[in-house]
Design an enzyme around this catalytic site. Structure first.
Site, PDB file in Angstrom:
ATOM      1  N   SER A 133       0.829  -1.217   0.000  1.00  0.00           N
ATOM      2  CA  SER A 133       0.000   0.000   0.000  1.00  0.00           C
ATOM      3  C   SER A 133       0.860   1.261   0.000  1.00  0.00           C
ATOM      4  CB  SER A 133      -0.929   0.001   1.226  1.00  0.00           C
ATOM      5  OG  SER A 133      -0.190  -0.180   2.418  1.00  0.00           O
ATOM      6  N   HIS A 156     -40.329  22.402 -10.685  1.00  0.00           N
ATOM      7  CA  HIS A 156     -40.350  21.595 -11.925  1.00  0.00           C
ATOM      8  C   HIS A 156     -39.605  22.303 -13.059  1.00  0.00           C
ATOM      9  CE1 HIS A 156     -43.728  19.378  -9.973  1.00  0.00           C
ATOM     10  NE2 HIS A 156     -44.045  20.602  -9.550  1.00  0.00           N
ATOM     11  N   SER A 165     -13.952  25.990 -27.407  1.00  0.00           N
ATOM     12  CA  SER A 165     -14.047  24.758 -28.183  1.00  0.00           C
ATOM     13  C   SER A 165     -13.002  24.816 -29.274  1.00  0.00           C
ATOM     14  CB  SER A 165     -15.444  24.665 -28.794  1.00  0.00           C
ATOM     15  OG  SER A 165     -15.415  23.848 -29.948  1.00  0.00           O
ATOM     16  N   LYS A 188     -17.871  29.298 -28.742  1.00  0.00           N
ATOM     17  CA  LYS A 188     -18.159  28.618 -27.472  1.00  0.00           C
ATOM     18  C   LYS A 188     -17.358  29.119 -26.280  1.00  0.00           C
ATOM     19  CE  LYS A 188     -19.813  24.614 -27.285  1.00  0.00           C
ATOM     20  NZ  LYS A 188     -20.997  24.022 -26.702  1.00  0.00           N
ATOM     21  N   ASN A 237     -17.330  27.337 -22.632  1.00  0.00           N
ATOM     22  CA  ASN A 237     -17.930  26.225 -21.883  1.00  0.00           C
ATOM     23  C   ASN A 237     -17.705  26.355 -20.377  1.00  0.00           C
ATOM     24  OD1 ASN A 237     -18.760  25.013 -24.306  1.00  0.00           O
ATOM     25  ND2 ASN A 237     -16.759  24.026 -24.553  1.00  0.00           N
ATOM     26  N   GLU A 279     -19.187  22.061 -14.585  1.00  0.00           N
ATOM     27  CA  GLU A 279     -19.441  20.733 -15.170  1.00  0.00           C
ATOM     28  C   GLU A 279     -18.579  19.669 -14.486  1.00  0.00           C
ATOM     29  OE1 GLU A 279     -20.366  20.794 -19.767  1.00  0.00           O
ATOM     30  OE2 GLU A 279     -18.754  22.192 -19.309  1.00  0.00           O
ATOM     31  N   TYR A 327      -9.318  -6.901  12.564  1.00  0.00           N
ATOM     32  CA  TYR A 327      -8.716  -6.383  11.340  1.00  0.00           C
ATOM     33  C   TYR A 327      -8.711  -7.440  10.238  1.00  0.00           C
ATOM     34  CZ  TYR A 327      -5.392  -4.501   7.989  1.00  0.00           C
ATOM     35  OH  TYR A 327      -4.806  -4.051   6.834  1.00  0.00           O
ATOM     36  N   GLN A 382      -7.287  -2.353   4.046  1.00  0.00           N
ATOM     37  CA  GLN A 382      -6.255  -1.532   3.416  1.00  0.00           C
ATOM     38  C   GLN A 382      -6.867  -0.729   2.255  1.00  0.00           C
ATOM     39  OE1 GLN A 382      -2.124  -2.889   3.084  1.00  0.00           O
ATOM     40  NE2 GLN A 382      -2.456  -2.996   0.887  1.00  0.00           N
ATOM     41  N   LYS A 410      -8.050   3.460   2.145  1.00  0.00           N
ATOM     42  CA  LYS A 410      -7.306   4.713   1.998  1.00  0.00           C
ATOM     43  C   LYS A 410      -7.549   5.449   0.693  1.00  0.00           C
ATOM     44  CE  LYS A 410      -4.167   2.721   5.037  1.00  0.00           C
ATOM     45  NZ  LYS A 410      -5.103   1.576   4.946  1.00  0.00           N
TER      46      LYS A 410
HETATM   47  N1  ARG Z   1      -1.097  -1.461   5.249  1.00  0.00           N
HETATM   48  C1  ARG Z   1      -2.036  -1.971   6.182  1.00  0.00           C
HETATM   49  C2  ARG Z   1      -3.375  -1.267   6.017  1.00  0.00           C
HETATM   50  O1  ARG Z   1      -3.385  -0.280   5.408  1.00  0.00           O
HETATM   51  C3  ARG Z   1      -1.560  -1.739   7.580  1.00  0.00           C
HETATM   52  C4  ARG Z   1      -2.117  -2.714   8.585  1.00  0.00           C
HETATM   53  C5  ARG Z   1      -1.631  -4.052   8.248  1.00  0.00           C
HETATM   54  N2  ARG Z   1      -1.863  -5.003   9.244  1.00  0.00           N
HETATM   55  C6  ARG Z   1      -1.701  -6.316   9.019  1.00  0.00           C
HETATM   56  N3  ARG Z   1      -1.900  -7.118   9.968  1.00  0.00           N
HETATM   57  N4  ARG Z   1      -1.360  -6.729   7.826  1.00  0.00           N
HETATM   58  O2  ARG Z   1      -4.404  -1.700   6.456  1.00  0.00           O
END
Ligand code: ARG
Length: 461
Positions: free
Chosen positions: A28, A161, A282, A288, A290, A295, A322, A327, A330
């Site tokens: 990640s 409307h 354009s 034009k 735009n 948009e 967990y 992951q 994010k």
């Molecule tokens: N890169 C992982 C995440 O974003 C961190 C936590 C990982 N934990 C594990 N037990 N693999 O979730």
């Protein structure tokens, strides 16, 4: 341990190296390197607490803090080489720390897991962004209030409307968005309360065997509270979902406003003109201009909704605690933060610079029998039940349409064909200003009411 596993912080139980593609697939670091600042800040607080509790030697704490600060400088100078083999930001930083300071660095992860570490980093990150997004909302609200004040008295058609309904003040329309964005701000502030809780100390899932002091870490990191259940601490992402939901509602508001700005900029409406710097031309049609910015904001609403759905779906049915699935939290989170901040910033600038065509708006407000309700209300004041008055005015409008006339064109004699209760004072009742100013109860579009609202909003800011 196979030699190839030695560079992994968790390599102990492994005898074969990770497949290269598996390494890339599971890493990640490409996106979570954004969390470097939070990760280092959290580690420094954790190390200080470990030292205070006598869990690791104070001398090691100093080495760790110093080492982490150097790594921070290095990352900020763009001199840190992030490694995919080290999977994520947490292990990239920890491995570098140990490489620099040796033994002491390897004590940092005592009483901690990446599971509570990542939960901490995201909360630290999001809480700052929530404050920043609220500030961007303030900028937009300020721009809208300033324009509402500047354009006070300008009349436009109000629609239902998308058909002309009743005349309203343009300022009243702008203040409708001020209400929406103020609630959006409230939602961000509310989300902050639940984000601003310290999860560190949950360990992998069950807590830790070391005598840690979570309240001390919370104090060091400025958290008003600590989480109460270790399983929940590492598996909860509902604070992030709450943000994504609030962001989706905010983008929905922005997309409605965008749609109106696009419509108002057409040659058919011509209510406003967006500044050249927010539009493009354009490559083929020379005439034009735009409205790209509204948009795009309208379009980006789609990705924010998508991000909400993505994380809801990632979290759906996950067993406690967990799971690596998480992951995937994010990218939707970061993308939403960027999209919302960018959209708010550009919108505030665009509102400040848009030109308002007062005459066109007013002319449109006078069309479409926009004061027909005022005639009905006039008849009610003369004693007629509202339903009957509605019928009378309906017939009058039909007459006007058949004869190519508008309400102000009618003579008193013509009016009286529909109701003898109508007198010469009807002319005053159907003027645009009269129509607007008659709506003077709280929340109405009357000039005095809108003026008072502007004052109320400004006083509350
Ligand atoms: N890169 C992982 C995440 O974003 C961190 C936590 C990982 N934990 C594990 N037990 N693999 O979730």
């Amino acid at each position: 341990m196979a030699d190839e596993c030695k560079d992994k912080l968790w390599g102990g139980r492994f005898s074969a190296p990770t497949d290269k593609f598996v390494e890339e697939f599971t890493a990640s670091i490409d996106f979570d390197k954004r969390l470097y600042h939070q990760d280092i800040r959290g580690s420094i607080a954790h190390a200080r607490m470990l030292g205070k509790q006598g869990i690791i030697p104070i001398a090691d704490v100093e080495r760790i803090v110093h080492g982490l600060q150097e790594i921070l400088d290095q990352i900020e100078a763009g001199e840190f080489d992030f490694s995919v083999a080290l999977e994520d930001i947490h292990m990239n930083i920890e491995a570098r720390l140990s490489a620099r300071i040796g033994e002491a660095g390897k004590r940092l992860h005592t009483g901690r897991s990446r599971n509570d570490q990542v939960a901490l980093d995201i909360r630290l990150y999001l809480r700052d962004e929530l404050v920043e997004i609220s500030a961007y909302l303030d900028l937009l609200i300020d721009a809208l209030v300033a324009r509402a004040e500047e354009q006070l008295g300008v009349i436009m058609p109000g629609y239902t409307h998308l058909q002309t309904a009743q005349p309203i003040l343009f300022s009243h329309h702008l203040l409708a968005y001020v209400e929406m964005f103020s609630r959006d701000k409230g939602r961000m502030e509310d989300c902050l309360k639940r984000t601003n809780v310290l999860p560190l100390g949950a360990g992998a899932l069950a807590g830790t065997t070391f005598p840690i002091d979570r309240e001390h870490v919370a104090e060091l990191l400025d958290f008003p509270a600590v989480t109460r259940n270790s399983l929940d601490s590492v598996s909860d992402r509902d604070f992030a979902l709450e943000f994504l939901a609030a962001a989706s509602i905010l983008m929905m508001h922005l997309s409605r406003f965008s749609e109106e700005l696009i419509l108002w900029s057409t040659s058919e409406f011509k209510f406003i003109e967006l500044s050249d710097s927010f539009c493009t031309g354009s490559s083929i049609m020379p005439q034009k201009k735009n409205p790209d910015v509204p948009e795009l904001v309208r379009g980006k609403t789609g990705r924010v909704y998508g991000n909400l759905m993505a994380l809801l779906t990632v979290m759906k049915s996950l067993p406690l605690a967990y799971n690596k699935d998480m992951q995937e939290d994010k990218e939707p989170l970061f993308d939403t933060i960027d999209t919302v901040k960018g959209s708010l910033k550009i919108f505030a600038d665009m509102i400040r610079e848009m030109r308002v065509n007062v005459g066109t708006m007013r002319a449109a407000a006078a069309k479409g029998f926009s004061t027909a309700t005022d005639v009905a209300d006039y008849l009610v004041r003369k004693g007629m039940p509202f339903r009957d008055a509605h019928e009378v005015v309906g017939k009058t409008v039909a007459y006007c349409i058949a004869n190519g006339k508008d309400l102000p064109d009618l003579t008193v004699e013509e009016w009286q064909r529909f109701s003898p209760q109508i007198g010469a004072d009807i002319a005053a009742a159907i003027g645009l200003e009269a129509s607007v100013n008659a709506r003077a109860a709280t929340g109405g579009t009357a000039l005095e009411r809108v003026k008072a609202e502007i004052e109320r909003i400004k006083a509350g800011r």
